[in-house]
Scaffold this motif. Structure first.
Motif, PDB file in Angstrom:
ATOM      1  N   GLU A  28      39.048  28.509  22.428  1.00 50.40           N
ATOM      2  CA  GLU A  28      39.813  29.709  22.715  1.00 50.40           C
ATOM      3  C   GLU A  28      39.003  30.606  23.652  1.00 50.40           C
ATOM      4  O   GLU A  28      37.768  30.606  23.609  1.00 50.40           O
ATOM      5  N   PHE A  29      39.712  31.368  24.491  1.00 51.80           N
ATOM      6  CA  PHE A  29      39.031  32.146  25.533  1.00 51.80           C
ATOM      7  C   PHE A  29      39.625  33.543  25.684  1.00 51.80           C
ATOM      8  O   PHE A  29      40.841  33.735  25.565  1.00 51.80           O
ATOM      9  N   LEU A  30      38.744  34.491  25.974  1.00 52.86           N
ATOM     10  CA  LEU A  30      39.112  35.794  26.518  1.00 52.86           C
ATOM     11  C   LEU A  30      38.591  35.804  27.945  1.00 52.86           C
ATOM     12  O   LEU A  30      37.395  35.583  28.179  1.00 52.86           O
ATOM     13  N   ILE A  31      39.488  36.023  28.907  1.00 52.13           N
ATOM     14  CA  ILE A  31      39.125  35.916  30.324  1.00 52.13           C
ATOM     15  C   ILE A  31      39.429  37.230  31.031  1.00 52.13           C
ATOM     16  O   ILE A  31      40.516  37.793  30.884  1.00 52.13           O
ATOM     17  N   PHE A  32      38.484  37.714  31.803  1.00 53.23           N
ATOM     18  CA  PHE A  32      38.687  38.838  32.720  1.00 53.23           C
ATOM     19  C   PHE A  32      38.612  38.292  34.144  1.00 53.23           C
ATOM     20  O   PHE A  32      37.739  37.473  34.452  1.00 53.23           O
ATOM     21  N   TYR A  33      39.508  38.736  35.007  1.00 54.06           N
ATOM     22  CA  TYR A  33      39.363  38.405  36.428  1.00 54.06           C
ATOM     23  C   TYR A  33      40.004  39.486  37.291  1.00 54.06           C
ATOM     24  O   TYR A  33      40.888  40.218  36.853  1.00 54.06           O
ATOM     25  N   ILE A  34      39.495  39.574  38.514  1.00 55.94           N
ATOM     26  CA  ILE A  34      39.973  40.553  39.491  1.00 55.94           C
ATOM     27  C   ILE A  34      40.348  39.802  40.765  1.00 55.94           C
ATOM     28  O   ILE A  34      39.532  39.063  41.316  1.00 55.94           O
ATOM     29  N   ASN A  35      41.584  39.976  41.200  1.00 55.12           N
ATOM     30  CA  ASN A  35      42.058  39.283  42.399  1.00 55.12           C
ATOM     31  C   ASN A  35      41.991  40.169  43.632  1.00 55.12           C
ATOM     32  O   ASN A  35      42.142  41.396  43.539  1.00 55.12           O
ATOM     33  N   SER A  36      41.793  39.544  44.775  1.00 55.39           N
ATOM     34  CA  SER A  36      41.968  40.237  46.048  1.00 55.39           C
ATOM     35  C   SER A  36      43.470  40.503  46.213  1.00 55.39           C
ATOM     36  O   SER A  36      44.294  39.940  45.478  1.00 55.39           O
ATOM     37  N   PRO A  37      43.874  41.369  47.169  1.00 52.26           N
ATOM     38  CA  PRO A  37      45.292  41.718  47.303  1.00 52.26           C
ATOM     39  C   PRO A  37      46.210  40.494  47.362  1.00 52.26           C
ATOM     40  O   PRO A  37      46.000  39.576  48.158  1.00 52.26           O
ATOM     41  N   SER A  38      47.211  40.493  46.494  1.00 50.33           N
ATOM     42  CA  SER A  38      48.114  39.350  46.372  1.00 50.33           C
ATOM     43  C   SER A  38      49.348  39.769  45.587  1.00 50.33           C
ATOM     44  O   SER A  38      49.328  40.741  44.837  1.00 50.33           O
ATOM     45  N   VAL A  39      50.426  39.020  45.807  1.00 52.96           N
ATOM     46  CA  VAL A  39      51.636  39.182  44.999  1.00 52.96           C
ATOM     47  C   VAL A  39      51.731  37.969  44.095  1.00 52.96           C
ATOM     48  O   VAL A  39      51.786  36.831  44.569  1.00 52.96           O
ATOM     49  N   ILE A  40      51.736  38.207  42.790  1.00 56.43           N
ATOM     50  CA  ILE A  40      51.780  37.133  41.808  1.00 56.43           C
ATOM     51  C   ILE A  40      53.171  37.119  41.189  1.00 56.43           C
ATOM     52  O   ILE A  40      53.603  38.117  40.606  1.00 56.43           O
ATOM     53  N   ILE A  41      53.866  36.001  41.322  1.00 58.00           N
ATOM     54  CA  ILE A  41      55.236  35.924  40.814  1.00 58.00           C
ATOM     55  C   ILE A  41      55.300  35.021  39.583  1.00 58.00           C
ATOM     56  O   ILE A  41      54.451  34.166  39.364  1.00 58.00           O
ATOM     57  N   GLY A  42      56.342  35.237  38.776  1.00 53.05           N
ATOM     58  CA  GLY A  42      56.560  34.410  37.600  1.00 53.05           C
ATOM     59  C   GLY A  42      57.016  33.016  37.980  1.00 53.05           C
ATOM     60  O   GLY A  42      57.559  32.791  39.067  1.00 53.05           O
ATOM     61  N   PHE A  55      55.571  43.364  55.181  1.00 60.58           N
ATOM     62  CA  PHE A  55      54.322  44.002  54.761  1.00 60.58           C
ATOM     63  C   PHE A  55      53.255  42.977  54.423  1.00 60.58           C
ATOM     64  O   PHE A  55      52.102  43.092  54.860  1.00 60.58           O
ATOM     65  N   ILE A  56      53.608  41.948  53.650  1.00 59.79           N
ATOM     66  CA  ILE A  56      52.577  41.002  53.202  1.00 59.79           C
ATOM     67  C   ILE A  56      52.068  40.131  54.351  1.00 59.79           C
ATOM     68  O   ILE A  56      50.886  39.773  54.389  1.00 59.79           O
ATOM     69  N   LYS A  57      52.938  39.781  55.290  1.00 56.89           N
ATOM     70  CA  LYS A  57      52.478  38.984  56.430  1.00 56.89           C
ATOM     71  C   LYS A  57      51.555  39.815  57.335  1.00 56.89           C
ATOM     72  O   LYS A  57      50.545  39.323  57.831  1.00 56.89           O
ATOM     73  N   LYS A  58      51.909  41.071  57.536  1.00 55.82           N
ATOM     74  CA  LYS A  58      51.084  41.953  58.362  1.00 55.82           C
ATOM     75  C   LYS A  58      49.704  42.150  57.751  1.00 55.82           C
ATOM     76  O   LYS A  58      48.699  42.263  58.460  1.00 55.82           O
ATOM     77  N   ASN A  59      49.631  42.160  56.419  1.00 54.36           N
ATOM     78  CA  ASN A  59      48.375  42.445  55.729  1.00 54.36           C
ATOM     79  C   ASN A  59      47.723  41.205  55.114  1.00 54.36           C
ATOM     80  O   ASN A  59      46.781  41.338  54.328  1.00 54.36           O
ATOM     81  N   ASN A  60      48.228  40.019  55.494  1.00 53.41           N
ATOM     82  CA  ASN A  60      47.653  38.748  55.015  1.00 53.41           C
ATOM     83  C   ASN A  60      47.560  38.696  53.486  1.00 53.41           C
ATOM     84  O   ASN A  60      46.539  38.300  52.916  1.00 53.41           O
ATOM     85  N   ILE A  61      48.628  39.107  52.837  1.00 55.45           N
ATOM     86  CA  ILE A  61      48.698  39.093  51.378  1.00 55.45           C
ATOM     87  C   ILE A  61      49.477  37.859  50.939  1.00 55.45           C
ATOM     88  O   ILE A  61      50.647  37.702  51.292  1.00 55.45           O
ATOM     89  N   PRO A  62      48.853  36.956  50.180  1.00 57.33           N
ATOM     90  CA  PRO A  62      49.549  35.742  49.775  1.00 57.33           C
ATOM     91  C   PRO A  62      50.479  35.961  48.575  1.00 57.33           C
ATOM     92  O   PRO A  62      50.303  36.904  47.795  1.00 57.33           O
ATOM     93  N   ILE A  63      51.471  35.086  48.465  1.00 55.44           N
ATOM     94  CA  ILE A  63      52.293  35.003  47.263  1.00 55.44           C
ATOM     95  C   ILE A  63      51.782  33.814  46.453  1.00 55.44           C
ATOM     96  O   ILE A  63      51.639  32.715  46.985  1.00 55.44           O
ATOM     97  N   VAL A  64      51.502  34.033  45.188  1.00 52.55           N
ATOM     98  CA  VAL A  64      51.001  32.966  44.320  1.00 52.55           C
ATOM     99  C   VAL A  64      51.871  32.904  43.069  1.00 52.55           C
ATOM    100  O   VAL A  64      52.068  33.917  42.390  1.00 52.55           O
ATOM    101  N   ARG A  65      52.384  31.717  42.789  1.00 49.45           N
ATOM    102  CA  ARG A  65      53.219  31.522  41.604  1.00 49.45           C
ATOM    103  C   ARG A  65      52.336  31.160  40.413  1.00 49.45           C
ATOM    104  O   ARG A  65      51.493  30.266  40.503  1.00 49.45           O
ATOM    105  N   ARG A  66      52.510  31.850  39.301  1.00 51.46           N
ATOM    106  CA  ARG A  66      51.743  31.539  38.100  1.00 51.46           C
ATOM    107  C   ARG A  66      52.545  30.594  37.199  1.00 51.46           C
ATOM    108  O   ARG A  66      53.731  30.335  37.458  1.00 51.46           O
TER     109      ARG A  66
END
Length: 295
Positions: A28-42, A55-66
């Motif tokens: 079992e784990f407790l995890i802390f993490y900090i991401n660089s600017p990104s949009v995380i979708i369900g 906005f995201i393309k101009k600022n190189n912000i990726p979309i990441v699906r969790r």
């Protein structure tokens, strides 16, 4: 239970880290993490209907699906992500949020859980949650807005959802706030993270911190390459949908399947027509959104 503070700031790496610990371990784990600017979708969201592509393309912000459900969130260096992986096949968000709420109370914040399983402070959201079950193990995770850019958060998630006709899970935007604002900057970002770590480790009786070795990192990199950094996962996994818009007095209606425009109907005062009805357009839908943002 082990504590892990992720050495990564890439959203692809941290999504893969959660996946790796959930699927490859019995601990079992407790995890802390900090991401660089990104949009995380369900997992079950329409990637195109949840982010402001201009906005995201101009600022190189990726979309990441969790791998968990829920809505879209914006991450940056002012946002702490907290994950719990345990050997219990039942989701219990209240249990997950309890130590965070207790910590916020300790630092002088009156916080509570609402019906959406968020933590709210002064009627504003400070933590959102999501969960995923794998066999007899559960991943529950959430955000903690400590000193995130609320302006960028708003811009990144500003979408005209009425243009999309789909059955995907839609986000339900909420008013948000930062922890440091609510406590009038009595602590720094690093102090809050350190104090929360100590509080939660004591709460769960955690005595050991796990550091990733070369074998772990190699496996995480493999998961990134085959899943979390791929267009197929982040975009094409989206359910089929219809997109309607008006561009320069031209009405546009596109059918999109697996992230690709399959057909496109258009009409104007001068001309009506269709393009490649029933055939693969072979044009990724996000390219159309980028074109629209330029016109």
């Amino acid at each position: 239970m082990y504590f892990i503070f992720s050495p990564f700031q890439s959203p692809y790496n941290n999504a893969a880290l959660e996946h790796y610990l959930l699927h490859r371990f019995n601990d079992e784990f407790l995890i802390f993490y900090i991401n660089s600017p990104s949009v995380i979708i369900g997992k079950h969201q329409n990637a195109f209907a949840e982010a402001n592509f201009k906005f995201i393309k101009k600022n190189n912000i990726p979309i990441v699906r969790r791998i968990s459900g829920g809505g879209a969130v914006y991450h940056d260096e002012g946002n702490l992500n907290i994950s719990i992986i345990n050997n219990n096949p039942k989701i219990n968000i209240s249990s997950f949020l309890m130590p965070v709420i207790k910590f916020l109370n300790k630092v002088g914040i009156e916080a509570k859980q609402n019906i959406k399983n968020d933590i709210i402070v002064n009627n504003k959201k400070i933590t959102g949650t999501a969960a995923h079950i794998f066999k007899s193990r559960t991943l529950q995770h959430g955000t903690l807005l400590i000193y995130s850019s609320l302006e960028n958060l708003k811009e990144a998630l500003l979408v005209e959802r009425n243009k999309f006709i789909c059955n995907s899970i839609a986000s339900k935007p909420s008013l948000v706030t930062n922890l440091l604002t609510e406590i009038n900057f009595r602590f720094s970002f690093d102090e809050i993270v350190s104090e929360l770590k100590n509080f939660m480790c004591e709460y769960y009786g955690i005595e050991n911190e796990l550091r990733l070795n070369e074998y772990d990192i190699k496996n995480i990199e493999d998961i990134i390459k085959t899943k979390f950094s791929t267009w197929e996962w982040n975009y094409a996994y989206t359910k089929a949908f219809t997109y309607k818009d008006n561009i320069k007095n031209v009405s546009l209606e596109c059918l999109v399947e697996n992230g690709i425009i399959v057909s496109c109907n258009f009409s104007s005062d001068v001309y009506k027509g269709s393009y490649l009805i029933g055939k693969k357009f072979d044009m990724p839908f996000e390219e159309l959104l980028v074109i629209e943002s330029i016109i």
